[in-house]
Scaffold this active site. Sequence first.
Site, short mmCIF file in Angstrom:
data_model
loop_
_atom_site.label_atom_id
_atom_site.label_comp_id
_atom_site.label_asym_id
_atom_site.label_seq_id
_atom_site.Cartn_x
_atom_site.Cartn_y
_atom_site.Cartn_z
N ARG A 156 44.63 77.67 -43.89
CA ARG A 156 44.42 78.52 -42.71
C ARG A 156 45.35 79.69 -42.83
NH1 ARG A 156 42.29 76.50 -37.61
NH2 ARG A 156 41.50 74.48 -38.27
N SER A 172 45.10 69.17 -43.78
CA SER A 172 44.56 68.39 -42.66
C SER A 172 44.03 69.30 -41.56
CB SER A 172 45.64 67.47 -42.11
OG SER A 172 46.09 66.62 -43.13
N ALA A 173 42.85 68.99 -41.07
CA ALA A 173 42.18 69.75 -40.00
C ALA A 173 41.97 71.22 -40.37
CB ALA A 173 42.92 69.61 -38.67
N CYS A 174 41.63 71.47 -41.65
CA CYS A 174 41.35 72.85 -42.09
C CYS A 174 39.96 72.99 -42.68
CB CYS A 174 42.41 73.31 -43.08
SG CYS A 174 44.00 73.59 -42.29
N GLY A 175 39.06 72.03 -42.43
CA GLY A 175 37.66 72.28 -42.76
C GLY A 175 37.01 71.44 -43.84
N LYS A 176 37.63 70.34 -44.29
CA LYS A 176 36.97 69.52 -45.32
C LYS A 176 35.70 68.86 -44.80
CE LYS A 176 40.60 67.10 -46.27
NZ LYS A 176 41.45 67.85 -45.33
N THR A 177 35.82 68.18 -43.65
CA THR A 177 34.63 67.48 -43.12
C THR A 177 33.51 68.49 -42.90
OG1 THR A 177 36.06 65.87 -42.06
CG2 THR A 177 33.80 66.00 -41.25
N ASN A 178 33.86 69.66 -42.37
CA ASN A 178 32.83 70.65 -42.08
C ASN A 178 32.16 71.18 -43.33
OD1 ASN A 178 32.51 71.58 -39.03
ND2 ASN A 178 34.57 70.76 -39.36
N TYR A 211 47.81 54.54 -35.10
CA TYR A 211 46.90 55.69 -35.22
C TYR A 211 46.64 56.14 -36.67
CZ TYR A 211 44.29 59.66 -33.43
OH TYR A 211 43.28 60.54 -33.11
N HIS A 219 43.31 65.04 -52.04
CA HIS A 219 42.90 65.22 -50.63
C HIS A 219 41.74 66.22 -50.62
CE1 HIS A 219 44.33 66.41 -46.30
NE2 HIS A 219 43.47 65.42 -46.25
N ASP A 245 37.20 63.52 -47.39
CA ASP A 245 38.67 63.54 -47.26
C ASP A 245 39.42 63.22 -48.55
OD1 ASP A 245 40.84 63.98 -45.34
OD2 ASP A 245 41.33 61.87 -45.62
N LYS A 247 45.46 57.26 -46.44
CA LYS A 247 46.48 58.13 -47.03
C LYS A 247 47.49 57.32 -47.86
CE LYS A 247 44.63 61.51 -44.74
NZ LYS A 247 43.86 62.56 -45.37
N ARG A 277 49.54 61.49 -37.55
CA ARG A 277 50.49 61.06 -38.58
C ARG A 277 51.88 61.62 -38.30
NH1 ARG A 277 50.11 63.66 -42.58
NH2 ARG A 277 48.33 64.98 -42.09
N GLY A 298 46.12 57.73 -40.15
CA GLY A 298 46.81 57.59 -41.44
C GLY A 298 48.10 56.78 -41.38
N ARG A 323 39.44 61.86 -32.83
CA ARG A 323 38.65 61.59 -34.04
C ARG A 323 37.42 60.73 -33.76
NH1 ARG A 323 40.91 63.60 -39.26
NH2 ARG A 323 42.72 64.73 -38.50
P1 GTP Z 1 41.37 66.05 -41.94
O1 GTP Z 1 40.39 65.00 -41.58
O2 GTP Z 1 42.52 66.13 -40.97
O3 GTP Z 1 41.88 65.97 -43.34
O4 GTP Z 1 40.67 67.47 -41.69
P2 GTP Z 1 39.46 68.30 -42.34
O5 GTP Z 1 39.99 69.19 -43.41
O6 GTP Z 1 38.32 67.42 -42.67
O7 GTP Z 1 39.07 69.29 -41.14
P3 GTP Z 1 37.72 69.50 -40.32
O8 GTP Z 1 36.55 69.87 -41.18
O9 GTP Z 1 37.53 68.34 -39.45
O10 GTP Z 1 38.06 70.80 -39.45
C1 GTP Z 1 39.11 70.85 -38.56
C2 GTP Z 1 38.96 71.98 -37.59
O11 GTP Z 1 38.72 73.23 -38.26
C3 GTP Z 1 37.80 71.76 -36.63
O12 GTP Z 1 38.23 72.04 -35.32
C4 GTP Z 1 36.76 72.74 -37.09
O13 GTP Z 1 35.98 73.19 -36.02
C5 GTP Z 1 37.57 73.87 -37.74
N1 GTP Z 1 36.80 74.50 -38.85
C6 GTP Z 1 36.19 73.86 -39.87
N2 GTP Z 1 35.53 74.72 -40.69
C7 GTP Z 1 35.74 75.96 -40.17
C8 GTP Z 1 35.33 77.28 -40.57
O14 GTP Z 1 34.61 77.48 -41.56
N3 GTP Z 1 35.77 78.30 -39.80
C9 GTP Z 1 36.56 78.12 -38.70
N4 GTP Z 1 36.94 79.19 -38.00
N5 GTP Z 1 36.95 76.88 -38.28
C10 GTP Z 1 36.56 75.82 -39.02
C1 SPV Z 2 44.64 63.98 -42.24
O1 SPV Z 2 45.57 64.15 -41.41
O2 SPV Z 2 44.57 64.62 -43.31
C2 SPV Z 2 43.56 63.02 -41.93
C3 SPV Z 2 43.70 62.18 -40.74
O3 SPV Z 2 42.60 62.93 -42.68
S1 SPV Z 2 44.70 60.77 -40.97
O4 SPV Z 2 43.90 59.75 -41.62
O5 SPV Z 2 45.17 60.32 -39.65
O6 SPV Z 2 45.84 61.10 -41.81
MN MN Z 3 42.78 64.30 -44.45
#
Ligand code: GTP
Ligand code: SPV
Ligand code: MN
Length: 573
Positions: A399, A253-259, A202, A231, A278, A211, A63, A204, A368
């Site tokens: 983070r 974003s990329a701070c652990g929601k999916t996980n 690409y 979000h 998400d 988004k 994005r 979002g 992704r």
């Molecule tokens: P968006 O789809 O961008 O909104 O991201 P998201 O919040 O769903 O993030 P996601 O769960 O995909 O995690 C992003 C990154 O953080 C990955 O590289 C994971 O490996 C890392 N991560 C997730 N959970 C943890 C955790 O509990 N600890 C640590 N150290 N890293 C984590």
């Molecule tokens: C984010 O960046 O928070 C995402 C990926 O979930 S995207 O849909 O590309 O914005």
């Molecule tokens: Mn997101």
Amino acid sequence: MADPKKWVAEMATLLQPENIVWIEGGEEEHQQILDALVKAGIAIPLDRPKSYLFQSDPRDVARVEEKTFICSPTKEEAGPTNHWMAAEEMKKHLLQLFKGAMKGRTLYVIPYSMGPIDSPFSKLGIQLTDSLYVVAHMAIMTRVGREVLKKIEQKSFVPCVHSVGVPQGHPDFDSKWPCNPEKLIVAHFTKEREIWSFGSGYGGNALLGKKCLALRIASVLARDEGWLAEHMLIVGITNPHGEKRYFLGAFPSACGKTNLAMITPNIPGWKAETVGDDIAWIRPGKDGWLYAVNPEAGFFGVAPGTSEKSNPKAMATIATNTLFTNVALTGDKNVYWEGMDIEPKPPVTTWLGKPWDGKEKAAQPNARFTAPVAQSPHVDPAWEAEEGVPISGILFGGRRSDRIPLVTEAKSWAQGVLYAASISSEMTAAAAGTIGKLRHDPFAMLPFCGYNMGDYFQHWLSFQNLPHLPKIYLVNWFRKGADGKYLWPGFSDNTRVLKWIFERTQGKSEGINTPIGILPKKGEIDGAVDEILTYDPEGWKEEVKELKHYFTLFGHHFPQALSNELESLVTKI
Ligand code: GTP
Ligand code: SPV
Ligand code: MN
């Protein structure tokens, strides 16, 4: 009553495509689209059932917040955290930009629904696009086709116009990933409820249901209609007694929601099921609880870092019928990325299509996977429930390598709202920018709130008299020690935090009352070092000072109730 055909005809006059195709929906059509992508050399079929690899232009990988605009009637309504342009001026610019933008290409018309098609809470859109990649992705991420069009004809829709911005005559016309980064723009008309996006294919930037509609436009609808568009992940947790509770989690974003949405509990007897990873749309129910719905139909998850160890549920979900973007290709036509924890079969080809020498990144850091929610073996039975699932607790976090403890329970809704407004996070590859730089990201909504963020805080406060409010938690999985290593293992081990939270919402875990909120008592979370379970008054004094300064950004839109909360914190710590 909406007349989508008339609108499409008008747009076709502007866009000047070679031909027009209406997306009908269904398996057969989806496969035809994928076959066409393979034939055009855009998709690489994998030796993995019904799965394909796409490699984007290296200039189009995330994005672009700098080029994302909220075109509300006034700049004040967009607020200090959004880029604003007057609607008239933006429209003029867009009409120029989009004139003939689809020359030589097919215009695909995608009627789509965010939320189950028959749900009264769902929002409908029509996306026009000249990217077949986008069509394939929208069919997974949203509900598309004829059934949606029927609904649209009875109701209304959000017009969404998307072009990669490379018409016939442009030197990159035949590129496998056409894009136009110089002229990239993503515009939201929040009063008219329209979305226009140019120049990117690409995520979002281009999948406009996600988004753009489900967060930026929806947040404005939610403000006006008395609900919340967030979000957030949604997860259902069951304890060993079979009692079930649902939780929300907002992390940038990329701070652990999916996980967290797909967590595999590592405490015997505990179970977790995924509702969404998400976006959550949240409404007060008649019984005074807040209920959440996942408006999406797919996962668009970060691939790097995903492994059998860190996230086995994600690995199971993407074993088949999955589209991959910007991951590496292995010698046995499968996928590979950093942190996958396998030995890839050589020769490995990087996301840039080059032989991998093991030194540079094999996958792009924001690579992704795209897979339907329904095929997840751990999907929650209620994931499509029209009324949503009742929420017991909301986790907010970012983070943060220092200061913020592993988990803190807010003492009131207002303090929780203050903590959510206070989130800062080190930037990730999900957005163009400086990775690792700490920035404020209130509610993890900085890039996604479609109106004045100060008013948005007030909107959150307006729920405070609901009889069954969820408890609010500030969490941080990312604290680091002096050696730069994480102090908390994260992933499955977050179960220990969820267990504490679950039991707090039942009035079970005791916790310890501190000036910043309720922290776990020693021994209530196994294996957590003291450093992450306590708070450092000096660090917090600094934090609060900096926050006070940050919040001046919102001027008189910053709620008095939050200023009061902050002041009371200052006197206590
Ligand atoms: P968006 O789809 O961008 O909104 O991201 P998201 O919040 O769903 O993030 P996601 O769960 O995909 O995690 C992003 C990154 O953080 C990955 O590289 C994971 O490996 C890392 N991560 C997730 N959970 C943890 C955790 O509990 N600890 C640590 N150290 N890293 C984590
Ligand atoms: C984010 O960046 O928070 C995402 C990926 O979930 S995207 O849909 O590309 O914005
Ligand atoms: Mn997101």
